[in-house]
Design an enzyme around this catalytic site. Structure first.
Site, PDB file in Angstrom:
ATOM      1  N   SER A  45      43.274 -14.479  23.746  1.00 18.38           N
ATOM      2  CA  SER A  45      43.463 -14.797  22.334  1.00 18.38           C
ATOM      3  C   SER A  45      44.082 -16.176  22.163  1.00 18.38           C
ATOM      4  O   SER A  45      43.670 -16.945  21.280  1.00 18.38           O
ATOM      5  CB  SER A  45      44.345 -13.742  21.656  1.00 18.38           C
ATOM      6  OG  SER A  45      43.665 -12.506  21.576  1.00 18.38           O
ATOM      7  N   LYS A  52      39.921 -23.059  18.482  1.00 20.81           N
ATOM      8  CA  LYS A  52      39.691 -23.183  17.035  1.00 20.81           C
ATOM      9  C   LYS A  52      40.518 -24.329  16.455  1.00 20.81           C
ATOM     10  O   LYS A  52      40.031 -25.103  15.629  1.00 20.81           O
ATOM     11  CB  LYS A  52      40.039 -21.881  16.301  1.00 20.81           C
ATOM     12  CG  LYS A  52      39.154 -20.706  16.654  1.00 20.81           C
ATOM     13  CD  LYS A  52      37.704 -21.024  16.402  1.00 20.81           C
ATOM     14  CE  LYS A  52      36.870 -20.554  17.560  1.00 20.81           C
ATOM     15  NZ  LYS A  52      35.591 -21.175  17.723  1.00 20.81           N
ATOM     16  N   GLN A  96      43.675 -13.442  14.512  1.00 20.16           N
ATOM     17  CA  GLN A  96      43.092 -13.197  15.819  1.00 20.16           C
ATOM     18  C   GLN A  96      43.232 -11.718  16.193  1.00 20.16           C
ATOM     19  O   GLN A  96      44.331 -11.165  16.174  1.00 20.16           O
ATOM     20  CB  GLN A  96      43.769 -14.082  16.873  1.00 20.16           C
ATOM     21  CG  GLN A  96      43.231 -13.894  18.263  1.00 20.16           C
ATOM     22  CD  GLN A  96      41.763 -14.226  18.391  1.00 20.16           C
ATOM     23  OE1 GLN A  96      41.272 -15.147  17.771  1.00 20.16           O
ATOM     24  NE2 GLN A  96      41.053 -13.456  19.190  1.00 20.16           N
TER      25      GLN A  96
END
Length: 110
Positions: A45, A52, A96
């Site tokens: 994650s 991102k 997330q």
């Protein structure tokens, strides 16, 4: 992409899309903003969120990161999401997944 071959070059396509987004964002008075909420310390994650944020930076999109321990209460996350929804600089919120046990993902993403 090479004309002599039918393979799709995902990296080339992604670079083209990012360039187009960057050009569009550069014409905006205020850049769009993405808030990213990460709960816990899962390496996969963390890597995804880092990618991102990097993509946002490359495109001129503002990125706001909020990291919480895996012991965070669901109510605290919902409060942060409401706060971000009211923030004029935030145009999207990425939470997330997966979230730790004890947090109802449906309540968070609705």
């Amino acid at each position: 992409m090479s004309e002599s071959n039918n393979d799709i070059d995902g990296k080339e396509i992604a670079a083209t899309i990012r360039k187009e987004i960057k050009e569009r964002v550069s014409t905006m008075h205020d850049p769009p903003g993405l808030a990213v909420i990460l709960v816990g310390a899962r390496r996969d994650s963390q890597t995804y969120v880092r990618m991102k944020k990097k993509a946002c930076e490359e495109c001129g999109i503002a990125s706001f990161g909020f990291d919480f321990p895996d012991t965070v209460a669901e109510d605290e996350l919902l409060t942060k999401i409401r706060e971000l929804n009211a923030d004029e600089k935030v145009h999207g919120i990425l939470v997330q997944l997966p979230l730790p046990k004890g947090i109802n993902e449906n309540n968070i993403i609705e």
